[in-house]
Write an enzyme that holds these catalytic residues in place. Structure first.
Site, PDB file in Angstrom:
ATOM      1  N   VAL A  11       0.919  -1.422   0.206  1.00  0.00           N
ATOM      2  CA  VAL A  11      -0.172  -0.052  -0.322  1.00  0.00           C
ATOM      3  C   VAL A  11       0.577   1.273   0.049  1.00  0.00           C
ATOM      4  O   VAL A  11       0.601   2.217  -1.066  1.00  0.00           O
ATOM      5  CB  VAL A  11      -1.036  -0.012   1.206  1.00  0.00           C
ATOM      6  N   LYS A  35      14.752  -3.402   1.961  1.00  0.00           N
ATOM      7  CA  LYS A  35      13.858  -2.561   1.281  1.00  0.00           C
ATOM      8  C   LYS A  35      14.132  -1.340   0.580  1.00  0.00           C
ATOM      9  O   LYS A  35      13.765  -1.239   0.169  1.00  0.00           O
ATOM     10  CB  LYS A  35      12.308  -2.562   1.679  1.00  0.00           C
ATOM     11  N   LYS A 207     -14.350   0.638   5.821  1.00  0.00           N
ATOM     12  CA  LYS A 207     -13.081   0.137   4.958  1.00  0.00           C
ATOM     13  C   LYS A 207     -13.614  -1.728   5.193  1.00  0.00           C
ATOM     14  O   LYS A 207     -13.442  -2.416   4.752  1.00  0.00           O
ATOM     15  CB  LYS A 207     -12.353   0.049   5.937  1.00  0.00           C
ATOM     16  N   CYS A 263      -5.758  -9.034   3.157  1.00  0.00           N
ATOM     17  CA  CYS A 263      -6.932  -8.030   3.613  1.00  0.00           C
ATOM     18  C   CYS A 263      -7.960  -9.227   4.215  1.00  0.00           C
ATOM     19  O   CYS A 263      -8.416  -9.080   5.434  1.00  0.00           O
ATOM     20  CB  CYS A 263      -7.263  -6.992   2.203  1.00  0.00           C
TER      21      CYS A 263
HETATM   22  N1  LIG Z   1      -2.258  -4.907   0.661  1.00  0.00           N
HETATM   23  C1  LIG Z   1      -3.429  -4.382   0.303  1.00  0.00           C
HETATM   24  O1  LIG Z   1      -3.555  -4.674  -0.521  1.00  0.00           O
HETATM   25  C2  LIG Z   1      -4.138  -3.943   1.010  1.00  0.00           C
HETATM   26  C3  LIG Z   1      -5.156  -2.866   0.221  1.00  0.00           C
HETATM   27  C4  LIG Z   1      -5.875  -1.981   0.945  1.00  0.00           C
HETATM   28  C5  LIG Z   1      -5.190  -2.105   2.665  1.00  0.00           C
HETATM   29  N2  LIG Z   1      -4.219  -2.872   2.886  1.00  0.00           N
HETATM   30  C6  LIG Z   1      -3.724  -2.356   4.899  1.00  0.00           C
HETATM   31  O2  LIG Z   1      -2.650  -1.383   4.275  1.00  0.00           O
HETATM   32  C7  LIG Z   1      -1.589  -1.884   5.516  1.00  0.00           C
HETATM   33  C8  LIG Z   1      -0.433  -1.900   4.861  1.00  0.00           C
HETATM   34  O3  LIG Z   1      -0.605  -2.995   4.288  1.00  0.00           O
HETATM   35  P1  LIG Z   1       0.255  -3.781   3.303  1.00  0.00           P
HETATM   36  O4  LIG Z   1       0.194  -5.044   2.906  1.00  0.00           O
HETATM   37  O5  LIG Z   1       1.017  -2.738   2.510  1.00  0.00           O
HETATM   38  O6  LIG Z   1       1.356  -4.103   4.276  1.00  0.00           O
HETATM   39  P2  LIG Z   1       2.599  -4.586   4.557  1.00  0.00           P
HETATM   40  O7  LIG Z   1       3.776  -5.807   5.210  1.00  0.00           O
HETATM   41  O8  LIG Z   1       3.255  -4.356   3.044  1.00  0.00           O
HETATM   42  O9  LIG Z   1       3.737  -3.307   4.401  1.00  0.00           O
HETATM   43  C9  LIG Z   1       4.556  -2.502   5.788  1.00  0.00           C
HETATM   44  C10 LIG Z   1       5.606  -1.872   5.932  1.00  0.00           C
HETATM   45  O10 LIG Z   1       5.391  -1.178   6.729  1.00  0.00           O
HETATM   46  C11 LIG Z   1       6.892  -1.305   7.530  1.00  0.00           C
HETATM   47  N3  LIG Z   1       6.877  -0.835   8.752  1.00  0.00           N
HETATM   48  C12 LIG Z   1       6.166  -1.172  10.061  1.00  0.00           C
HETATM   49  N4  LIG Z   1       6.455  -0.027  10.645  1.00  0.00           N
HETATM   50  C13 LIG Z   1       7.014   0.096  10.375  1.00  0.00           C
HETATM   51  C14 LIG Z   1       7.684   2.011  11.372  1.00  0.00           C
HETATM   52  N5  LIG Z   1       7.570   2.159  12.238  1.00  0.00           N
HETATM   53  N6  LIG Z   1       8.375   2.634  10.078  1.00  0.00           N
HETATM   54  C15 LIG Z   1       8.500   2.520   8.920  1.00  0.00           C
HETATM   55  N7  LIG Z   1       8.038   1.023   8.206  1.00  0.00           N
HETATM   56  C16 LIG Z   1       7.206   0.114   9.101  1.00  0.00           C
HETATM   57  C17 LIG Z   1       7.074  -3.208   7.336  1.00  0.00           C
HETATM   58  O11 LIG Z   1       8.838  -2.703   7.050  1.00  0.00           O
HETATM   59  C18 LIG Z   1       6.050  -3.041   6.036  1.00  0.00           C
HETATM   60  O12 LIG Z   1       7.476  -2.735   4.791  1.00  0.00           O
HETATM   61  C19 LIG Z   1      -2.799  -2.805   6.209  1.00  0.00           C
HETATM   62  O13 LIG Z   1      -3.421  -2.420   7.187  1.00  0.00           O
HETATM   63  C20 LIG Z   1      -3.699  -3.142   5.482  1.00  0.00           C
HETATM   64  O14 LIG Z   1      -5.148  -4.311   5.550  1.00  0.00           O
HETATM   65  C21 LIG Z   1      -3.229  -3.540   2.168  1.00  0.00           C
END
Ligand SMILES: NC(=O)c1ccc[n+]([C@@H]2O[C@H](COP(=O)([O-])OP(=O)(O)OC[C@H]3O[C@@H](n4cnc5c(N)ncnc54)[C@H](O)[C@@H]3O)[C@@H](O)[C@H]2O)c1
Length: 437
Positions: A11, A35, A207, A263
């Site tokens: 995201v 990353k 959501k 999700c």
């Molecule tokens: N993946 C999807 O399709 C999707 C769609 C809509 C919403 N979401 C929501 O969005 C959110 C993120 O999902 P995602 O799939 O992108 O997760 P992800 O695990 O791919 O990415 C999260 C990132 O955050 C980083 N992180 C964690 N704590 C941190 C901090 N304090 N400072 C800096 N970086 C930090 C992690 O290292 C990781 O790279 C979730 O709540 C998810 O439910 C995801």
């Protein structure tokens, strides 16, 4: 607008790159050194169609950069987006908010001047209140607003979803924050994308309600598929006949092995926990969670049944491991239930996935990963299609048949027709359609 994006995952990276493409100045932050290094050296840590070109262009034009240093990104930002993970908490299934709260505290320590903190992560109702409390406690003097702006993008079509969403939801009562959000999403306002301004709590709930409804729709058609198998009807035709009703709509009515991904499983579960805690249980969604869990397990049984009820010593070839096509995301993928269950029943599993192998290697053991569908089918007693990647839709069936030990296909995505398979000389099992299941 100067934007900091905290969390550069599926995201955060897509949102950051798209905001930069809208013309904003975006710094994406991640704690994961690897990353950030990959991104800084021009690589993309995830598989998402079109993302490499979008990132490259915006980096080249000076609007997008990457850092591990949250301070550098937040100090001068007008808006700070929190896009960190909110996985299921071990044990109780509630959303684990520790990353969100840790990020809020870090942001509070370094923010400067009026700052809008936007929660893009999927978070339970009331999380915005807690983020606000943490920031206020850490920096009693700070001038800020906490806004909810949930993300609805789909992996595999993320860029298009972000730039052409069905709607944008913004939860805030703060007028200044509303103006900032309006400026950030200006290109979408100009496109006349519906923007739903609402309270923060309502936005947070939208959501979860949306994801739970979609999960419900999938689970509904999956149960109808089981009924079709029991009574000799065709679920694809039922879905078409039902979906043509505009009140229902045809999307998310494809029967399959059960929903997975990053999700739906965690969000449905978290919503049921929130509802129980609030004293307003959602029995419908609780059932969806149970039915879907059971379905993933039942799919292994379906493959075993297609092999005459016994796979001990047999080779099962699996095509597709990710939870859906066009992503490398393996989180809660049906394959993670199906493969171990087949192994437990004594099968030898060989698998091919166009993008998910690296991730699958971490999550599955004793699987032979191969580099293409035809290698995968070699000497196999059965070939199971779990994910409907496009490249599996037009397999050379003659070739597949010539390399398999037994011409036996289990198609958990209904991408082939029973007639076509019968004509090609395969025993064929699919989901919810007449034929030999
Ligand atoms: N993946 C999807 O399709 C999707 C769609 C809509 C919403 N979401 C929501 O969005 C959110 C993120 O999902 P995602 O799939 O992108 O997760 P992800 O695990 O791919 O990415 C999260 C990132 O955050 C980083 N992180 C964690 N704590 C941190 C901090 N304090 N400072 C800096 N970086 C930090 C992690 O290292 C990781 O790279 C979730 O709540 C998810 O439910 C995801």
């Amino acid at each position: 607008m100067r934007i900091a994006m905290i969390g550069t995952g599926y995201v955060g990276l897509v949102s950051g790159a798209c905001f930069a493409d809208f013309g904003h100045e975006v710094i994406c932050v991640d704690k994961n050194v690897e990353k950030v290094e990959t991104l800084r050296s021009g690589g993309i840590p995830i598989y998402e169609p079109g993302l490499d070109l979008l990132v490259q262009r915006n980096v080249r034009e000076g609007r997008l950069s990457f850092t591990q240093d949250l301070t550098e990104a937040v100090r001068d930002a007008d808006a700070v987006f929190i896009a960190v993970g909110t996985p299921s908490r071990r044990g109780d299934g509630f959303a684990d908010l520790s990353y969100v709260y840790a990020a809020a505290k870090e942001i509070a320590e370094v923010m400067n001047g009026y700052t809008v903190i936007v929660t893009k992560s999927t978070v339970p109702v009331g999380t915005g209140d807690e983020v606000e409390r943490i920031i206020r406690e850490t920096r009693p003097d700070a001038d800020f607003a906490v806004v909810s702006n949930p993300e609805f993008l789909r992996e595999g079509a993320a860029i298009d979803d972000f730039k052409h969403p069905d709607r944008v939801v913004v939860g805030t009562d703060d007028e200044r924050a509303r103006t900032v959000m309006h400026d950030i999403y200006r290109p979408l306002f100009l496109n006349e994308t519906p923007i739903v301004f609402t309270s923060r709590r309502t936005s947070e709930l939208i959501k979860y309600a949306a994801n739970s409804f979609l999960a419900l729709k999938i689970t509904f058609i999956n149960e109808i598929a089981d009924l079709c198998e029991a009574v000799g009807a065709n679920v694809q035709e039922v879905a078409r006949g039902v979906g043509l009703d505009n009140r229902i709509g045809g999307k998310f009515l494809n029967a399959g092995p059960g929903y997975g991904g990053s999700c739906f499983p965690k969000d449905t579960l978290a919503l049921t926990r929130t509802a129980q805690e609030a004293g307003a249980p959602l029995r419908l969604i609780e059932t969806v969670v149970d039915v879907n869990d059971a379905r993933k397990r039942a799919m292994a049984k379906k493959i075993i049944n297609a092999c005459g009820g016994d796979v001990a010593g047999k080779t099962v070839a699996i095509l597709g491991l990710t939870f859906k096509p066009n992503t490398d995301d393996m989180r809660d993928a049906p394959s993670l239930e199906i493969v171990p269950a087949l192994q437990k029943a004594g099968a030898k599993v060989r698998a091919f996935d166009p993008a998910g192998t690296l991730e699958a290697e971490r999550l599955l053991s004793n699987v032979e990963f191969v580099s293409g569908p035809y290698f995968c089918a070699e000497d196999a007693d059965v070939l199971a299609i779990i994910t409907e990647w496009n490249e599996f839709r037009a397999l050379d069936l003659e070739r597949i048949k010539s390399v398999m030990r037994t011409p036996n296909i289990v198609d958990l995505r209904n991408i082939y027709s029973p007639d076509e398979m019968a004509a090609a000389g395969f025993a064929y099992t699919s989901v919810g359609r007449p034929g030999n299941w």
